[in-house]
Design an enzyme around this catalytic site. Structure first.
Site, mmCIF file in Angstrom:
data_model
loop_
_atom_site.group_PDB
_atom_site.id
_atom_site.type_symbol
_atom_site.label_atom_id
_atom_site.label_comp_id
_atom_site.label_asym_id
_atom_site.label_seq_id
_atom_site.Cartn_x
_atom_site.Cartn_y
_atom_site.Cartn_z
ATOM 1 N N ARG A 161 0.851 -1.194 0.000
ATOM 2 C CA ARG A 161 0.000 0.000 0.000
ATOM 3 C C ARG A 161 0.885 1.242 0.000
ATOM 4 N NH1 ARG A 161 -2.017 -3.592 3.994
ATOM 5 N NH2 ARG A 161 -4.111 -4.414 3.529
ATOM 6 N N LYS A 185 -2.041 -2.598 8.049
ATOM 7 C CA LYS A 185 -3.217 -2.203 8.808
ATOM 8 C C LYS A 185 -3.224 -2.891 10.164
ATOM 9 C CE LYS A 185 -6.286 -1.131 4.933
ATOM 10 N NZ LYS A 185 -7.595 -1.423 4.293
ATOM 11 N N HIS A 256 -2.838 2.204 -5.663
ATOM 12 C CA HIS A 256 -3.636 1.009 -5.377
ATOM 13 C C HIS A 256 -3.865 0.194 -6.640
ATOM 14 C CE1 HIS A 256 -5.501 -0.947 -2.008
ATOM 15 N NE2 HIS A 256 -6.571 -1.222 -2.726
ATOM 16 N N ARG A 259 -1.005 -2.054 -6.974
ATOM 17 C CA ARG A 259 -1.168 -3.172 -6.029
ATOM 18 C C ARG A 259 -2.148 -4.193 -6.606
ATOM 19 N NH1 ARG A 259 -1.162 -4.617 -0.430
ATOM 20 N NH2 ARG A 259 -3.222 -5.073 0.428
ATOM 21 N N HIS A 282 -3.714 -9.148 3.610
ATOM 22 C CA HIS A 282 -5.162 -9.180 3.766
ATOM 23 C C HIS A 282 -5.526 -10.011 4.992
ATOM 24 C CE1 HIS A 282 -5.968 -8.359 -0.785
ATOM 25 N NE2 HIS A 282 -5.810 -7.244 -0.098
ATOM 26 N N TYR A 291 -9.339 -10.827 -6.630
ATOM 27 C CA TYR A 291 -8.402 -10.827 -7.746
ATOM 28 C C TYR A 291 -8.593 -12.040 -8.648
ATOM 29 C CZ TYR A 291 -6.268 -7.228 -4.922
ATOM 30 O OH TYR A 291 -6.067 -6.099 -4.190
#
Length: 310
Positions: A161, A185, A256, A259, A282, A291
């Site tokens: 990110r 995150k 993004h 990514r 994730h 994806y």
């Protein structure tokens, strides 16, 4: 979303403690905490607007539904409504666990499911052209151009990110193994590999580019702005858009999008879904599975164009 009006002290106290819970106990990122706080604040303001003497125990399903309906009437998108409902579910569940509510009124709260659209991704040849465009700029021995090349190389090679990229320190590099230590995150740490072209861009930046821009305020930041401070995410986004503008027929994507492209190209190359999940950081495999939908859509497009009996 910001708090639209001052809350009575009794409700403000609940909101402040919920915010503290998100940040300290759940380890949510600062922008996530702000979003949750803003969502809950609008709900509590809605509660007070219907009854100035209302307490938290007066929060019921009817109030939650009328709040969501008001948000929808104001033009909130389905994705926003879904996120706000999720924020409130987290708040009411916390209120029950901490004894502020006896019954969770949000258990039966439903919101329109967010539409998950397929993200724009680069074709593999477009990705190569983008990296080549960034490399050609760095050949001029301009330190900013060297940095810009490294920005796009790391975003695409490592699939990180933009916030993770700009937060990198020199100490987060493992050059021998070509790994980055990334804080994602929820302050979760992971190791992410990067490729040889990114290694070359990194070597050039560390030897020539970064020393030319370094200043007392640079600290240990890996990527620097033109004045020597840590690179701002807005500048990184601008860099990506400028590079993509040099690639004919490529979609105008930002960090993004690189990514997304990295994940899609990994899967198209045969990478295991769970490996890609780990690389991207994730929390849920369902996020990574998006994806696979992209890859299938592109496969269908190629089949329709190329197969004689499509």
């Amino acid at each position: 979303m910001t708090e639209v009006a001052p809350l009575p002290g009794r409700l403000q106290h609940h909101l402040d403690e919920f915010t503290e819970y998100l940040a300290l106990e759940r380890g949510r990122a600062a922008h996530t905490v702000r979003a949750y706080r803003g969502d809950v604040a609008t709900l509590l303001n809605h509660l007070v607007a219907s009854d100035p003497d209302a307490e938290l125990v007066d929060l019921d399903l009817g109030t939650l539904r009328s709040w969501l309906s008001e948000q929808s009437a104001a033009g909130a998108a389905r994705t926003s409504l879904s996120r706000r409902a999720s924020s409130v579910r987290t708040f009411t569940a916390w209120a029950v666990r901490t004894g502020r509510l006896e019954v969770d009124p949000a258990i039966r709260l439903s919101a329109p499911p967010a539409r998950r659209t397929l993200p724009a991704v680069l074709r593999q040849d477009h990705a190569v052209q983008a990296m080549d465009a960034a490399e050609s700029g760095a050949r001029e021995q301009d330190p900013v151009a060297m940095r810009d090349r490294l920005v796009v190389e790391l975003l695409y090679s490592a699939g990180i990110r933009v916030g993770e990229l700009c937060g990198l320190d020199i100490d987060d590099l493992d050059l021998d193994r070509r790994l980055l230590r990334v804080i994602g995150k929820g302050d979760k740490e992971r190791s992410v590999p990067f490729g040889r072209p990114a290694e070359e861009a990194l070597d050039l930046w560390l030897r020539i580019g970064r020393p030319a821009l370094a200043a007392p305020r640079s600290g240990r930041a890996l990527l620097l702005g033109s004045r020597g401070g840590r690179l701002d995410q807005r500048i990184a986004r601008k860099v990506v858009h400028e590079v993509m503008s040099a690639v004919p027929d490529a979609p105008d994507i930002g960090p993004h999008g690189l990514r997304h492209s990295a994940a899609t190209h990994l899967l198209e190359g045969g990478a295991d879904l769970r490996v890609v999940q780990e690389l991207l950081g994730h929390a849920s495999l369902a996020t990574t599975q998006l994806y696979t939908h992209v890859s299938v859509a592109r496969l269908r497009s190629v089949h329709d164009q190329a197969h004689p009996r499509a």
